[in-house]
Design a protein around this motif. Structure first.
Motif, short mmCIF file in Angstrom:
data_model
loop_
_atom_site.label_atom_id
_atom_site.label_comp_id
_atom_site.label_asym_id
_atom_site.label_seq_id
_atom_site.Cartn_x
_atom_site.Cartn_y
_atom_site.Cartn_z
N SER A 71 31.16 30.99 43.56
CA SER A 71 31.56 29.58 43.58
C SER A 71 32.95 29.40 42.93
CB SER A 71 30.53 28.71 42.87
OG SER A 71 30.47 29.02 41.50
N PHE A 72 33.42 30.42 42.25
CA PHE A 72 34.76 30.38 41.65
C PHE A 72 35.72 31.16 42.53
CE2 PHE A 72 31.89 29.88 38.02
CZ PHE A 72 32.41 28.73 37.45
N SER A 73 36.90 30.59 42.77
CA SER A 73 37.87 31.24 43.66
C SER A 73 38.34 32.59 43.11
CB SER A 73 39.07 30.33 43.91
OG SER A 73 39.72 30.04 42.69
N VAL A 74 38.38 32.73 41.80
CA VAL A 74 38.84 33.99 41.20
C VAL A 74 37.88 35.13 41.52
CG1 VAL A 74 37.73 33.70 38.94
CG2 VAL A 74 39.88 34.96 39.13
N ALA A 75 36.64 34.81 41.83
CA ALA A 75 35.65 35.85 42.14
C ALA A 75 36.06 36.65 43.38
CB ALA A 75 34.27 35.23 42.34
N LYS A 76 36.64 35.98 44.34
CA LYS A 76 37.09 36.69 45.56
C LYS A 76 38.20 37.69 45.23
CE LYS A 76 35.89 32.86 48.63
NZ LYS A 76 35.39 31.89 47.65
N GLU A 77 39.11 37.30 44.35
CA GLU A 77 40.19 38.18 43.94
C GLU A 77 39.65 39.34 43.10
OE1 GLU A 77 42.95 35.57 41.99
OE2 GLU A 77 42.93 34.21 43.71
N MET A 78 38.67 39.06 42.26
CA MET A 78 38.06 40.11 41.46
C MET A 78 37.33 41.11 42.36
SD MET A 78 36.60 37.92 38.23
CE MET A 78 35.89 39.33 37.38
N LEU A 79 36.66 40.60 43.38
CA LEU A 79 35.92 41.46 44.30
C LEU A 79 36.86 42.47 44.96
CD1 LEU A 79 33.22 42.15 45.63
CD2 LEU A 79 33.74 40.45 47.37
N VAL A 80 38.03 42.01 45.37
CA VAL A 80 39.01 42.89 46.00
C VAL A 80 39.43 44.00 45.03
CG1 VAL A 80 41.36 43.01 46.93
CG2 VAL A 80 39.84 41.16 47.63
N LEU A 81 39.64 43.64 43.78
CA LEU A 81 40.04 44.64 42.78
C LEU A 81 38.91 45.62 42.48
CD1 LEU A 81 42.16 42.38 40.43
CD2 LEU A 81 42.99 44.24 41.89
N TYR A 82 37.69 45.11 42.40
CA TYR A 82 36.54 46.01 42.21
C TYR A 82 36.42 46.98 43.39
CZ TYR A 82 34.50 43.23 38.36
OH TYR A 82 34.27 42.59 37.17
#
Length: 133
Positions: A71-82
């Motif tokens: 639900s947080f937009s930063v999660a999508k960016e974190m997922l890419v880095l993971y």
């Protein structure tokens, strides 16, 4: 056996009494520990140990990915880095290249350090609110 081993008892207690934020910090630290183990295993030619350590680091990264709140937009960016860190681990495992493990470790270290700062800021806010009462 946990009852006869004080260190195992301590570890068990530290996990069961930690906040969710502290548990996440433990995951980051564990992931970094396994990446370093994999790196040392490559350097000493212990291929089976390297593979085991990489798999443990990947399992932690998978857990971190699963627990992201989308639900947080930063999660999508974190997922890419993971995903990138995970791909570095896979490539490092296949190629026996410690430099690729270093790339994964850099990403996880950044997350860990940021997460540590968040925990510290939350604690400061909690203590400030307690002292106002």
């Amino acid at each position: 056996m946990v009852l006869n081993n004080p260190y195992a008892t301590y570890q068990n207690n530290s996990v069961t009494t930690s906040s969710p934020g502290e548990l996440t910090l433990m995951l980051y630290n564990g992931c970094l520990k396994f990446i370093q183990q994999a790196k040392r295993a490559v350097e000493s030619g212990q291929i089976e140990e390297k593979n085991t350590a990489v798999q443990k680091a990947q399992a932690i990264i998978s857990e971190l990915m699963i627990t992201l709140d989308s639900s947080f937009s930063v999660a999508k960016e974190m997922l890419v880095l993971y995903e990138f860190a995970n791909s570095r681990l896979i490539d490092g495992n296949i190629k026996n290249d410690p430099a690729l493990f270093d790339e994964a470790a850099e990403i996880i270290t950044e997350f860990r350090d940021t997460w540590k700062q968040v925990i510290q800021m939350n604690r400061q806010k909690q203590y400030a609110n307690v002292s106002e009462i």
